[in-house]
Design a protein around this motif. Structure first.
Motif, PDB file in Angstrom:
ATOM      1  N   GLU A  81       0.836  -1.205   0.000  1.00  0.00           N
ATOM      2  CA  GLU A  81       0.000   0.000   0.000  1.00  0.00           C
ATOM      3  C   GLU A  81       0.870   1.254   0.000  1.00  0.00           C
ATOM      4  O   GLU A  81       0.569   2.230  -0.699  1.00  0.00           O
ATOM      5  CB  GLU A  81      -0.917   0.003   1.220  1.00  0.00           C
ATOM      6  CG  GLU A  81      -2.021  -1.020   1.155  1.00  0.00           C
ATOM      7  CD  GLU A  81      -2.843  -1.110   2.428  1.00  0.00           C
ATOM      8  OE1 GLU A  81      -3.961  -1.647   2.356  1.00  0.00           O
ATOM      9  OE2 GLU A  81      -2.375  -0.650   3.492  1.00  0.00           O
ATOM     10  N   THR A  82       1.959   1.235   0.743  1.00  0.00           N
ATOM     11  CA  THR A  82       2.881   2.374   0.796  1.00  0.00           C
ATOM     12  C   THR A  82       3.516   2.614  -0.567  1.00  0.00           C
ATOM     13  O   THR A  82       3.621   3.760  -1.024  1.00  0.00           O
ATOM     14  CB  THR A  82       3.965   2.138   1.870  1.00  0.00           C
ATOM     15  OG1 THR A  82       3.317   1.978   3.141  1.00  0.00           O
ATOM     16  CG2 THR A  82       4.949   3.284   1.935  1.00  0.00           C
ATOM     17  N   ARG A  83       3.931   1.540  -1.244  1.00  0.00           N
ATOM     18  CA  ARG A  83       4.532   1.687  -2.575  1.00  0.00           C
ATOM     19  C   ARG A  83       3.516   2.194  -3.593  1.00  0.00           C
ATOM     20  O   ARG A  83       3.845   3.024  -4.450  1.00  0.00           O
ATOM     21  CB  ARG A  83       5.152   0.370  -3.024  1.00  0.00           C
ATOM     22  CG  ARG A  83       6.437   0.061  -2.290  1.00  0.00           C
ATOM     23  CD  ARG A  83       7.328  -0.938  -3.003  1.00  0.00           C
ATOM     24  NE  ARG A  83       6.655  -2.055  -3.585  1.00  0.00           N
ATOM     25  CZ  ARG A  83       6.723  -3.312  -3.137  1.00  0.00           C
ATOM     26  NH1 ARG A  83       7.441  -3.608  -2.075  1.00  0.00           N
ATOM     27  NH2 ARG A  83       6.081  -4.272  -3.754  1.00  0.00           N
ATOM     28  N   LEU A  84       2.287   1.688  -3.521  1.00  0.00           N
ATOM     29  CA  LEU A  84       1.239   2.181  -4.421  1.00  0.00           C
ATOM     30  C   LEU A  84       1.008   3.671  -4.203  1.00  0.00           C
ATOM     31  O   LEU A  84       0.974   4.452  -5.163  1.00  0.00           O
ATOM     32  CB  LEU A  84      -0.068   1.405  -4.200  1.00  0.00           C
ATOM     33  CG  LEU A  84      -0.113  -0.017  -4.734  1.00  0.00           C
ATOM     34  CD1 LEU A  84      -1.278  -0.786  -4.116  1.00  0.00           C
ATOM     35  CD2 LEU A  84      -0.221  -0.021  -6.256  1.00  0.00           C
ATOM     36  N   ALA A  85       0.866   4.082  -2.945  1.00  0.00           N
ATOM     37  CA  ALA A  85       0.623   5.497  -2.632  1.00  0.00           C
ATOM     38  C   ALA A  85       1.800   6.366  -3.084  1.00  0.00           C
ATOM     39  O   ALA A  85       1.596   7.440  -3.664  1.00  0.00           O
ATOM     40  CB  ALA A  85       0.363   5.665  -1.139  1.00  0.00           C
ATOM     41  N   ALA A  86       3.027   5.904  -2.845  1.00  0.00           N
ATOM     42  CA  ALA A  86       4.213   6.670  -3.248  1.00  0.00           C
ATOM     43  C   ALA A  86       4.282   6.837  -4.761  1.00  0.00           C
ATOM     44  O   ALA A  86       4.799   7.843  -5.250  1.00  0.00           O
ATOM     45  CB  ALA A  86       5.478   5.990  -2.725  1.00  0.00           C
ATOM     46  N   ALA A  87       3.752   5.865  -5.492  1.00  0.00           N
ATOM     47  CA  ALA A  87       3.742   5.936  -6.958  1.00  0.00           C
ATOM     48  C   ALA A  87       2.547   6.733  -7.490  1.00  0.00           C
ATOM     49  O   ALA A  87       2.389   6.888  -8.700  1.00  0.00           O
ATOM     50  CB  ALA A  87       3.740   4.525  -7.548  1.00  0.00           C
TER      51      ALA A  87
END
Length: 124
Positions: A81-87
């Motif tokens: 979820e953190t990687r999705l949000a950062a992208a």
């Protein structure tokens, strides 16, 4: 017995780099070399289990309204979820029995279902 090898997804011209970044940096695929006759029209990516995503550069690409690619992910859901949000990728999360499922749309407009088994030791 059939065994999954790859999904071929369309991507509009000019979005192949950002789409590749999504596959590598968010989902954990690695880029592969394509045969010389496909250079400039396709890109290939592979997961650790050998399954692949092929991107076909398509000037007429129109994402499907409901069709999607579903993959199982070992990554901790919070990390994903953190990687999705950062992208900058919006997503929604849902429980499906013993699964956590994240639904998102990639930069080319293709739909993804990211499935994480709750019993997986990587579960957060």
């Amino acid at each position: 017995m059939p065994r999954f090898h790859h999904a071929n997804l369309g991507v509009p011209p000019g979005l192949e780099e950002v789409e590749g970044t999504f596959l590598v940096d968010v989902l954990g695929y690695r880029r592969m070399e394509v045969p010389a006759d496909l250079a400039g029209i396709a890109r290939w990516y592979e997961a650790t289990d050998g399954s692949q995503i092929h991107l076909s550069i398509d000037p007429d690409h129109r994402p499907a309204a409901r069709a999607h690619t579903a993959i199982e992910v070992d990554e901790d859901v919070v990390v994903l979820e953190t990687r999705l949000a950062a992208a900058g990728i919006t997503f929604r999360s849902a429980g499906r029995g013993d699964l956590t499922v994240l639904f998102c749309v990639d930069p080319a407009g293709n739909h993804w279902e990211l499935r994480h088994p709750a019993g997986n030791p990587a579960a957060g």
